[in-house]
Design a protein around this motif. Structure first.
Motif, PDB file in Angstrom:
ATOM      1  N   ARG A 231      -3.220  -1.291   5.905  1.00 15.08           N
ATOM      2  CA  ARG A 231      -2.526  -0.412   4.977  1.00 15.08           C
ATOM      3  C   ARG A 231      -2.970  -0.687   3.537  1.00 15.08           C
ATOM      4  NH1 ARG A 231       1.846   3.218   5.352  1.00 15.08           N
ATOM      5  NH2 ARG A 231       1.461   4.671   3.661  1.00 15.08           N
ATOM      6  N   ALA A 232      -3.247  -1.954   3.232  1.00 15.80           N
ATOM      7  CA  ALA A 232      -3.732  -2.278   1.892  1.00 15.80           C
ATOM      8  C   ALA A 232      -5.011  -1.499   1.602  1.00 15.80           C
ATOM      9  CB  ALA A 232      -3.983  -3.782   1.763  1.00 15.80           C
ATOM     10  N   GLU A 233      -5.889  -1.445   2.589  1.00 13.21           N
ATOM     11  CA  GLU A 233      -7.127  -0.672   2.438  1.00 13.21           C
ATOM     12  C   GLU A 233      -6.794   0.817   2.286  1.00 13.21           C
ATOM     13  OE1 GLU A 233     -10.508  -1.933   2.673  1.00 13.21           O
ATOM     14  OE2 GLU A 233     -11.249   0.111   2.342  1.00 13.21           O
ATOM     15  N   ALA A 234      -5.836   1.290   3.090  1.00  9.31           N
ATOM     16  CA  ALA A 234      -5.514   2.722   3.098  1.00  9.31           C
ATOM     17  C   ALA A 234      -4.899   3.185   1.782  1.00  9.31           C
ATOM     18  CB  ALA A 234      -4.585   3.052   4.266  1.00  9.31           C
ATOM     19  N   ILE A 235      -4.194   2.294   1.060  1.00  8.24           N
ATOM     20  CA  ILE A 235      -3.656   2.765  -0.223  1.00  8.24           C
ATOM     21  C   ILE A 235      -4.643   2.530  -1.368  1.00  8.24           C
ATOM     22  CG2 ILE A 235      -1.219   2.584   0.439  1.00  8.24           C
ATOM     23  CD1 ILE A 235      -1.016   0.027  -1.116  1.00  8.24           C
ATOM     24  N   GLY A 236      -5.816   2.036  -1.062  1.00  8.89           N
ATOM     25  CA  GLY A 236      -6.859   2.035  -2.081  1.00  8.89           C
ATOM     26  C   GLY A 236      -7.380   0.681  -2.531  1.00  8.89           C
TER      27      GLY A 236
END
Ligand SMILES: Nc1ncnc2c1ncn2[C@@H]1O[C@H](COP(=O)(O)OP(=O)(O)O)[C@@H](O)[C@H]1O
Ligand SMILES: [Mg+2]
Lengths: 367, 255
Positions: A231-236
């Motif tokens: 999720r950290a990757e998914a929010i940028g």
């Protein structure tokens, strides 16, 4: 509602109390270390105090990896050793000058940083277990290299050298009225005390640096990566870049601690810097103190160092005091100190599953 | 003509021999809300994963405002304006609700190079995060760890994270699944508000027919990884193939 109200945990009483207790313990330790030369005047205690300072920094920087970011590495002592050997080799070969410390130590720290970035880029994309294996391999290779290039590193025996003049016992920092070295509270203001405060202040600065990082926006991103990398990757957030960066920061701090350690000890060898025994010590300090709580490093490193150094004495005293009883003195025989250390750890982990600071501050109660 | 905001061309992914998404080509415009329907296992979530970057396609490409983004990492796509909420709740469980949202705001707004400033000192970021929490009706649980929230609140937080990313493309994957009847409207009203913003593109995977009717400007039907229908809601819902393979709505009701 103000910022701080929103950000701080709900002010339930046990949590607040736990926090107070933890910070009070840490404060006592910090004060004891700050005045160690005056409080504990024997040589051995001075040695333990300096070791605690260094290991607080090692444990805190390791916690940045394992506790905050969720990176498992076994190469922390490798980076520690790179700083120490850099300074040691230069002090040995170019003389006991500050320029040797800066050039040699600087080179060691630089190598540690470069190696950390290389390991990071090459392997932080892969599964955590594989990354741990890579660090284990790198640390083993480093141990082999150090023993192989013994002309350079002193091999298993290590290197003995002098520290810069300022730290020589004969150096007089302050003179009294009689022209002799000034004594304050019975402590000579000589090179030895200068060396201790060099260690203490360097470690204080390094610890302060780490404590600032975990409070900064970067610190929260690291926790986010630990909690949910995808999720950290998914929010940028570019997870690989953050992981590599934090691996490098931890390596640099460990290497700097190595430089300080080398200057203090006037000896650098595999046993004092690179060994896996030290790696395990650091890991235990973080676990005992509490993962993901900078302040836990202070408590863990202190508790463990004191246990390692004084448990034997304590047991000897206890065995003597109980000599009239059957069996008990036998159990308390100083030769059995490792057994007691083991029991102590098991009890600690049992009663403080999230580490001392972690459990008292109710952190990590949810997984 | 301007570029579509988002386009997929011949998008395909295979898992071993199984083709989960098969040659899907479609494009989307700002100001349009497209509902993607299809039975379980049709490939809707997998198609989302391809667009937001969690999966790499076996074939085909993804274009964002005409630019090919097929090779970009999820974080780079997020920075370019693709925002995604997940079907299975996917939060930072040990961090507080507030921290969850603050992280998403921080990713979007950035904090500049001052490594040492405490996170709490970035007042603007905190204020924006708080505003998003209010929008999602989560103010009262702001300090709880995300893991401690009931399911409905976790779904709201999932959506709050998406809002906080301030994307151009909003992707919702069954946002109200498992929510109670009185909680779902919060999310649906939010989606409706976004829909009215003519600069945003909204993609929504949703099963509930009343929701589809209320929100859809367009419907795409996936079946076995293939796109079997694409068009205005009335047309798609009335088509033979859709009734046959998926909707199972009585013929009279679709009109
Ligand atoms: N990582 C994966 N590995 C193997 N098969 C997968 C993977 N992800 C999805 N699938 C398969 O792809 C198909 C489509 O799944 P999904 O996209 O989740 O469907 P939907 O969201 O439409 O219900 C399913 O058959 C699923 O089992
Ligand atoms: Mg799905």
């Amino acid at each position: 509602m103000t910022d701080s109200e929103l950000i701080s945990a709900p002010a339930s009483d046990p949590v607040r109390k736990g926090r107070m207790v933890v910070y009070a313990i840490a404060l006592v330790i910090a004060l004891a270390l700050a005045f160690a030369p005056f409080l504990f005047q024997d040589v051995r205690s001075g040695q333990v105090a300096a070791r605690i300072c260094i290991f607080i920094v090692l444990a805190a920087s390791y916690d940045l990896l394992i506790g905050y970011t969720g990176i498992v590495s076994f190469a922390h002592t490798m980076f520690f050793g790179m700083g120490a050997y850099g300074a040691a080799i230069a002090l040995k070969n170019s003389g006991a000058h500050w320029s040797s410390v800066i050039a040699g130590g600087g080179l060691g720290v630089l190598c540690a940083a470069v190696l950390a970035v290389l390991i990071g880029i090459l392997s932080l994309r892969v599964k955590a277990i594989f990354f741990a294996m890579v660090t284990l391999a790198a640390a083993s290779v480093m141990l082999v290299l150090v023993s192989q290039f013994s002309d350079f590193t002193g091999g298993e025996d290590g290197i003995v050298y002098s520290s810069p003049n300022l730290f020589k016992p004969a150096t007089k920092l302050l003179l009294g009225d009689d022209g002799k070295v000034l004594k304050i509270m019975g402590v000579s203001m000589d090179g030895k005390i200068a060396a201790y405060y060099f260690v203490f202040l360097s470690c204080l600065v390094l610890y302060w640096f780490l404590a600032r990082i975990v409070r900064s926006p970067l610190g929260t991103v690291l926790e986010a990566i630990r909690e949910n990398e995808m999720r950290a990757e998914a929010i940028g957030y570019r997870v690989v870049a953050y992981r590599t960066a934090v691996f490098m920061i931890a390596a640099i701090v460990a290497a700097l601690a190595g430089v300080v350690w080398a200057v203090w000890l006037k000896y650098t060898g595999p046993e004092s810097t690179l060994s896996f025994a030290i790696m395990i010590d650091i890991l235990l300090m973080v676990v005992i103190g509490g993962m993901g709580t900078m302040v836990g490093a202070v408590i863990g490193a202190t508790l463990m160092s004191i246990a390692q150094f004084f448990l034997k004495d304590l047991m000897e005293a206890a065995a003597g005091a109980t000599s009239f009883l059957p069996l008990v003195p036998n159990l308390l025989n100083p030769d059995r100190w490792l057994l007691w250390l083991g029991i102590l750890f098991i009890l600690l982990v049992y009663f403080f599953p999230a580490g001392i600071a972690g459990t008292l501050m109710k952190k990590g109660a949810h997984k | 003509m301007t570029f579509p905001s988002l386009e997929t061309r011949g998008l395909t992914i295979r898992f071993g021999g199984h083709i989960a998404v098969n040659n899907v080509s479609c494009s989307f415009r700002p100001g349009e809300l497209t509902v993607i329907v299809g039975p379980n296992g049709a490939g809707k979530t997998t198609w989302f994963n391809l667009v937001s970057g969690q999966l790499t396609p076996s074939e085909g490409s993804i274009l964002l405002r005409g630019e090919d983004i097929t090779a970009l990492a999820p974080s780079a796509r997020a920075k370019r304006g693709i925002g995604r909420a997940f079907q299975l709740t996917n939060l930072f469980p040990g961090l507080s609700v507030f921290e969850n949202v603050r992280l998403a705001v921080q990713a979007k707004r950035g904090t500049g190079p001052r490594l040492f400033r405490p996170a709490a000192a970035y007042r603007e970021i905190s204020e924006i995060a708080r505003a998003h929490l209010e929008t999602a009706r989560l103010e009262s649980v702001a300090d709880l760890p995300a893991a401690a929230l009931p399911h409905g609140d976790q779904r709201k937080l999932e959506v709050a994270l998406l809002l906080a990313m301030e994307p151009e493309i909003f992707m919702f994957d069954e946002p109200t699944a498992g929510m109670s009847v009185d909680e779902a409207p919060v999310i649906l009203e939010l989606i409706d508000t976004i829909r009215k913003d003519s600069s945003k593109t909204v993609l929504l995977v949703e099963h509930k027919m009343d929701v589809v009717r209320a929100l859809a400007d367009r419907i795409i039907v996936l079946h076995n990884g293939e796109q079997v229908a694409d068009g205005a809601p009335e047309t798609v819902m009335a088509s033979e193939i859709v009734r046959e393979i998926y909707l199972g709505i009585p013929a009279g009701e679709a009109a």
